[in-house]
Design a protein around this motif. Sequence first.
Motif, PDB file in Angstrom:
ATOM      1  N   ASN A  33       0.828  -1.208   0.000  1.00  0.00           N
ATOM      2  CA  ASN A  33       0.000   0.000   0.000  1.00  0.00           C
ATOM      3  C   ASN A  33       0.861   1.256   0.000  1.00  0.00           C
ATOM      4  N   ARG A  34       1.980   1.209   0.708  1.00  0.00           N
ATOM      5  CA  ARG A  34       2.895   2.347   0.721  1.00  0.00           C
ATOM      6  C   ARG A  34       3.499   2.572  -0.652  1.00  0.00           C
ATOM      7  N   VAL A  35       3.892   1.488  -1.324  1.00  0.00           N
ATOM      8  CA  VAL A  35       4.428   1.609  -2.685  1.00  0.00           C
ATOM      9  C   VAL A  35       3.384   2.236  -3.598  1.00  0.00           C
ATOM     10  N   HIS A  36       2.150   1.773  -3.486  1.00  0.00           N
ATOM     11  CA  HIS A  36       1.095   2.297  -4.345  1.00  0.00           C
ATOM     12  C   HIS A  36       0.821   3.775  -4.064  1.00  0.00           C
ATOM     13  N   GLU A  37       0.834   4.153  -2.776  1.00  0.00           N
ATOM     14  CA  GLU A  37       0.614   5.554  -2.426  1.00  0.00           C
ATOM     15  C   GLU A  37       1.677   6.468  -3.034  1.00  0.00           C
ATOM     16  N   ARG A  38       2.914   5.977  -3.040  1.00  0.00           N
ATOM     17  CA  ARG A  38       4.029   6.821  -3.495  1.00  0.00           C
ATOM     18  C   ARG A  38       4.236   6.794  -5.007  1.00  0.00           C
ATOM     19  N   THR A  39       3.796   5.717  -5.658  1.00  0.00           N
ATOM     20  CA  THR A  39       4.122   5.556  -7.081  1.00  0.00           C
ATOM     21  C   THR A  39       2.912   5.392  -7.983  1.00  0.00           C
ATOM     22  N   GLY A  40       1.755   5.023  -7.416  1.00  0.00           N
ATOM     23  CA  GLY A  40       0.599   4.712  -8.241  1.00  0.00           C
ATOM     24  C   GLY A  40       0.672   3.328  -8.853  1.00  0.00           C
ATOM     25  N   VAL A  41       1.654   2.527  -8.452  1.00  0.00           N
ATOM     26  CA  VAL A  41       1.875   1.189  -9.019  1.00  0.00           C
ATOM     27  C   VAL A  41       1.700   0.146  -7.917  1.00  0.00           C
ATOM     28  N   TRP A  42       0.943  -0.921  -8.218  1.00  0.00           N
ATOM     29  CA  TRP A  42       0.892  -2.072  -7.326  1.00  0.00           C
ATOM     30  C   TRP A  42       2.008  -3.030  -7.715  1.00  0.00           C
ATOM     31  N   PRO A  43       2.908  -3.368  -6.797  1.00  0.00           N
ATOM     32  CA  PRO A  43       4.010  -4.264  -7.161  1.00  0.00           C
ATOM     33  C   PRO A  43       3.547  -5.710  -7.301  1.00  0.00           C
ATOM     34  N   LEU A  44       4.273  -6.479  -8.091  1.00  0.00           N
ATOM     35  CA  LEU A  44       4.108  -7.926  -8.045  1.00  0.00           C
ATOM     36  C   LEU A  44       4.616  -8.425  -6.691  1.00  0.00           C
ATOM     37  N   VAL A  45       4.145  -9.587  -6.268  1.00  0.00           N
ATOM     38  CA  VAL A  45       4.656 -10.227  -5.053  1.00  0.00           C
ATOM     39  C   VAL A  45       5.252 -11.566  -5.451  1.00  0.00           C
ATOM     40  N   TYR A  46       6.565 -11.705  -5.221  1.00  0.00           N
ATOM     41  CA  TYR A  46       7.274 -12.948  -5.545  1.00  0.00           C
ATOM     42  C   TYR A  46       7.393 -13.792  -4.280  1.00  0.00           C
ATOM     43  N   THR A  47       7.013 -15.063  -4.378  1.00  0.00           N
ATOM     44  CA  THR A  47       7.186 -15.973  -3.259  1.00  0.00           C
ATOM     45  C   THR A  47       7.100 -17.404  -3.756  1.00  0.00           C
ATOM     46  N   SER A  48       7.502 -18.329  -2.910  1.00  0.00           N
ATOM     47  CA  SER A  48       7.363 -19.750  -3.212  1.00  0.00           C
ATOM     48  C   SER A  48       5.909 -20.169  -3.080  1.00  0.00           C
TER      49      SER A  48
END
Length: 254
Positions: A33-48
Amino acid sequence: MRPYIGRAILVLDWEGYHNATWGNSNWERVFVNRVHERTGVWPLVYTSAAYLYQIPADVRSHCGLWVAQYANNNATGYQTRPWNYGRYGEAMRQYTSNGRIAGYAGPLDLNYFRGTTAQWNKYANPGNTTVTPAPTPQPQPAPQPSRPNTGSGYSVVVRSGDTISGIAARTGLWPVTAWSVPSGNIHRIWPGQTVTYRGNGTPTASAGTGTRIHVVRSGETLSGIFGASGWQRVAQLNGLRNPNLIYPGQQLRY
């Protein structure tokens, strides 16, 4: 990070290694949510795939999943339908860390994006806003090949399962703190990377063939570098399907 906003896909790498927040799903929520607030972009989430249960539903509703799951650790080439493809509704699938691509000597992580070019671009720039191109990087001279017994600059290509302490033991080059790694953290190395010893030790005979690196220069050929009696061994060592095809900047073990 700012120069890459709107040009590169942002990713939260959710793994347990050196992660003090591991298991804290709310931390992931706050981060994306912080990334989206600052950039307007939702990041991908990488995990196993084994840890998808740690990704909250609201995070999954906004963020594409990049899921790692391997059928086995056998060497493999490019796959368009990896094992369990699409099972988790993932945007992207990492299906091996032991991939083989022509022209590259070491093992690679291989991934398949389950979408179109337009969808890929949407993850980086969801608003399709105009991005000012970054300045074109100026070409840098190719690094010079390393040679042992010089007191520094001895290079090793990381193998699957390697650690810096294991490489130090194999080559006899100590201390581990004298090794330079791409991540800057000697505890974070990956197969296929080149790590370099910067200390004053001398490699032992047990270091073996294939721990030295030659960086190909423009105009060089395999036989011109290693001679008529040595080029075939080097081609086999580096998995070169076409020994006549090498390119400037390529790293060859010998």
